[in-house]
Scaffold this motif. Structure first.
Motif, mmCIF file in Angstrom:
data_model
loop_
_atom_site.group_PDB
_atom_site.id
_atom_site.type_symbol
_atom_site.label_atom_id
_atom_site.label_comp_id
_atom_site.label_asym_id
_atom_site.label_seq_id
_atom_site.Cartn_x
_atom_site.Cartn_y
_atom_site.Cartn_z
ATOM 1 N N ASP A 56 0.825 -1.210 0.000
ATOM 2 C CA ASP A 56 0.000 0.000 0.000
ATOM 3 C C ASP A 56 0.856 1.256 0.000
ATOM 4 O O ASP A 56 0.621 2.192 -0.776
ATOM 5 N N ALA A 57 1.853 1.300 0.869
ATOM 6 C CA ALA A 57 2.707 2.482 0.971
ATOM 7 C C ALA A 57 3.558 2.654 -0.281
ATOM 8 O O ALA A 57 3.761 3.780 -0.766
ATOM 9 N N ALA A 58 4.062 1.551 -0.829
ATOM 10 C CA ALA A 58 4.970 1.632 -1.971
ATOM 11 C C ALA A 58 4.271 2.122 -3.230
ATOM 12 O O ALA A 58 4.753 3.019 -3.921
ATOM 13 N N VAL A 59 3.112 1.532 -3.547
ATOM 14 C CA VAL A 59 2.459 1.883 -4.806
ATOM 15 C C VAL A 59 1.890 3.295 -4.765
ATOM 16 O O VAL A 59 1.725 3.942 -5.809
ATOM 17 N N ALA A 60 1.599 3.802 -3.581
ATOM 18 C CA ALA A 60 1.067 5.160 -3.462
ATOM 19 C C ALA A 60 2.106 6.213 -3.822
ATOM 20 O O ALA A 60 1.747 7.349 -4.164
ATOM 21 N N GLU A 61 3.389 5.858 -3.784
ATOM 22 C CA GLU A 61 4.457 6.805 -4.109
ATOM 23 C C GLU A 61 5.073 6.582 -5.478
ATOM 24 O O GLU A 61 5.840 7.418 -5.959
ATOM 25 N N ALA A 62 4.757 5.468 -6.126
ATOM 26 C CA ALA A 62 5.516 5.032 -7.293
ATOM 27 C C ALA A 62 5.112 5.746 -8.576
ATOM 28 O O ALA A 62 3.939 6.056 -8.801
ATOM 29 N N ASP A 63 6.118 5.994 -9.425
ATOM 30 C CA ASP A 63 5.879 6.436 -10.804
ATOM 31 C C ASP A 63 5.564 5.248 -11.697
ATOM 32 O O ASP A 63 4.806 5.358 -12.658
ATOM 33 N N VAL A 64 6.193 4.116 -11.378
ATOM 34 C CA VAL A 64 5.990 2.880 -12.128
ATOM 35 C C VAL A 64 5.748 1.750 -11.138
ATOM 36 O O VAL A 64 6.530 1.570 -10.202
ATOM 37 N N VAL A 65 4.660 1.009 -11.329
ATOM 38 C CA VAL A 65 4.359 -0.158 -10.500
ATOM 39 C C VAL A 65 4.483 -1.390 -11.383
ATOM 40 O O VAL A 65 3.788 -1.520 -12.391
ATOM 41 N N ILE A 66 5.385 -2.290 -11.011
ATOM 42 C CA ILE A 66 5.604 -3.523 -11.760
ATOM 43 C C ILE A 66 4.877 -4.654 -11.045
ATOM 44 O O ILE A 66 5.158 -4.945 -9.880
ATOM 45 N N LEU A 67 3.942 -5.284 -11.737
ATOM 46 C CA LEU A 67 3.210 -6.413 -11.174
ATOM 47 C C LEU A 67 3.915 -7.695 -11.604
ATOM 48 O O LEU A 67 3.616 -8.277 -12.656
ATOM 49 N N ALA A 68 4.888 -8.128 -10.807
ATOM 50 C CA ALA A 68 5.704 -9.295 -11.128
ATOM 51 C C ALA A 68 5.093 -10.546 -10.513
ATOM 52 O O ALA A 68 5.713 -11.232 -9.707
ATOM 53 N N VAL A 81 -4.225 -3.405 -6.146
ATOM 54 C CA VAL A 81 -3.172 -2.398 -6.298
ATOM 55 C C VAL A 81 -3.624 -1.169 -7.079
ATOM 56 O O VAL A 81 -3.358 -0.024 -6.680
ATOM 57 N N VAL A 82 -4.304 -1.384 -8.187
ATOM 58 C CA VAL A 82 -4.615 -0.275 -9.103
ATOM 59 C C VAL A 82 -5.394 0.859 -8.439
ATOM 60 O O VAL A 82 -5.118 2.037 -8.699
ATOM 61 N N PRO A 83 -6.373 0.592 -7.564
ATOM 62 C CA PRO A 83 -7.090 1.715 -6.943
ATOM 63 C C PRO A 83 -6.198 2.622 -6.102
ATOM 64 O O PRO A 83 -6.574 3.774 -5.830
ATOM 65 N N GLN A 84 -5.007 2.155 -5.711
ATOM 66 C CA GLN A 84 -4.164 2.924 -4.804
ATOM 67 C C GLN A 84 -3.087 3.751 -5.508
ATOM 68 O O GLN A 84 -2.430 4.562 -4.866
ATOM 69 N N VAL A 85 -2.885 3.541 -6.806
ATOM 70 C CA VAL A 85 -1.804 4.255 -7.476
ATOM 71 C C VAL A 85 -2.232 5.671 -7.827
ATOM 72 O O VAL A 85 -3.422 5.981 -7.941
ATOM 73 N N ARG A 86 -1.244 6.535 -8.014
ATOM 74 C CA ARG A 86 -1.524 7.926 -8.361
ATOM 75 C C ARG A 86 -1.917 8.055 -9.825
ATOM 76 O O ARG A 86 -1.481 7.247 -10.657
ATOM 77 N N PRO A 87 -2.701 9.057 -10.183
ATOM 78 C CA PRO A 87 -2.980 9.297 -11.599
ATOM 79 C C PRO A 87 -1.670 9.475 -12.377
ATOM 80 O O PRO A 87 -0.722 10.088 -11.884
ATOM 81 N N GLY A 88 -1.627 8.907 -13.583
ATOM 82 C CA GLY A 88 -0.435 9.010 -14.406
ATOM 83 C C GLY A 88 0.585 7.920 -14.181
ATOM 84 O O GLY A 88 1.578 7.831 -14.911
ATOM 85 N N THR A 89 0.360 7.086 -13.178
ATOM 86 C CA THR A 89 1.289 5.990 -12.899
ATOM 87 C C THR A 89 1.301 4.993 -14.061
ATOM 88 O O THR A 89 0.265 4.715 -14.672
ATOM 89 N N VAL A 90 2.473 4.447 -14.361
ATOM 90 C CA VAL A 90 2.592 3.361 -15.327
ATOM 91 C C VAL A 90 2.505 2.042 -14.562
ATOM 92 O O VAL A 90 3.326 1.779 -13.685
#
Length: 285
Positions: A56-68, A81-90
């Protein structure tokens, strides 16, 4: 475009591919958060000298989230994960199957990308023992990558490529295609065809040794050398096959290959194999 220092979250950092790409990202100048839930994955991440961060904390700050994570897990993982990312995140996945099948939770204000390694070419000129040993790629031997970014936005494409080149390093080229085209490359071209033929070669080797009785060292030596010749002649046209070989090849096609084999490149057949791979009743598109 100059490279940016990015914040990257690797979700599933302790899995097989998560560990591979984390090994490379750890050597970058980016800020990288390693997220893992399973006890075994957490232990592998810690043993590699990395700190585990809450997803939760990591994806909220990330420019790029890798779903490995495996394709069959991408539906529920993206849902969390997706509901928690910032707009514009890859949001970057490693295989096209789930993206093409519509399993990823969708948001209009983020970017979806997928990037799959080609693995080092059989024709790659390797110069060191480390390159010879690296048949998978991502360690010492250079490889290409094929990727797709759904929106085609050039700025986000550049951001994604920067991360892709680092996580699959060393990388020669990144080839940009559509998600559907990438799905036809993997699984159809490389798993349905190439990997199947690789396994068939092993089956034929075993039959030659176990049933015909040819000593295995002789059979293996003959096969390994001729596989290289077959690939060089068939894929690069290095030398023509002999007339007698062409006759034998036609006999092999008649005995082994179905007349309608090219049907695997039809859309409904792509859907069929993906449904089997992802354990789905239908494709969500």
């Amino acid at each position: 475009m100059s490279e940016q220092k990015l914040t990257i979250a690797v979700v599933g950092a302790g899995g097989k591919m998560g560990m591979r790409i984390s090994n490379n990202l750890q050597r970058s100048d980016h800020t990288v958060y390693y997220c893992e839930n399973s006890p075994a994955g957490i232990q592998r991440t810690v043993d590699a000298g990395r700190v585990v961060t809450g997803t939760d904390a990591a994806v909220a700050e990330a420019d790029v989230v890798i779903l490995a994570v495996p394709d069959i897990a991408l539906g529920p993982v993206s849902g969390a994960v997706v509901p928690q990312v910032r707009p514009g995140t890859v949001v970057l996945t490693l295989d096209p199957a789930a993206a093409y099948a519509g399993l990823l939770l969708q948001r209009d204000d983020i970017e979806y990308a997928v990037a799959h390694p080609c693995h080092p070419s059989v024709f790659l000129q390797r110069k060191t023992q480390a390159e010879l040993d690296d048949t998978f790629g991502g360690i010492a031997a250079a490889q290409d990558v094929v990727a797709a970014l759904e929106s085609g936005d050039p700025v986000k494409t550049a951001v994604a490529e920067q991360v892709i080149r680092q996580m699959y390093a060393p990388v020669l080229d990144v080839h940009w295609v559509s998600v559907k085209q990438l799905a036809y490359l993997e699984p159809t071209l490389v798993e349905v065809v190439a990997c199947m033929i690789g396994d068939l070669l092993n089956d034929a080797l075993r039959e030659t040794v176990d049933t015909v009785g040819v000593p295995e060292p002789a059979a293996r030596a003959m096969l390994m050398g001729h596989v290289q010749v077959a690939l060089a002649n068939g894929l690069r046209g290095d030398n023509p096959f002999s007339d007698a070989c062409l006759i034998a090849m036609d006999y092999g096609r008649e005995k082994i290959i179905k007349d309608d084999w090219k049907s695997i490149f039809a859309d409904d057949e792509l859907d069929r194999v993906l449904k089997q791979m992802l354990h789905l009743d239908h494709i969500h598109r």
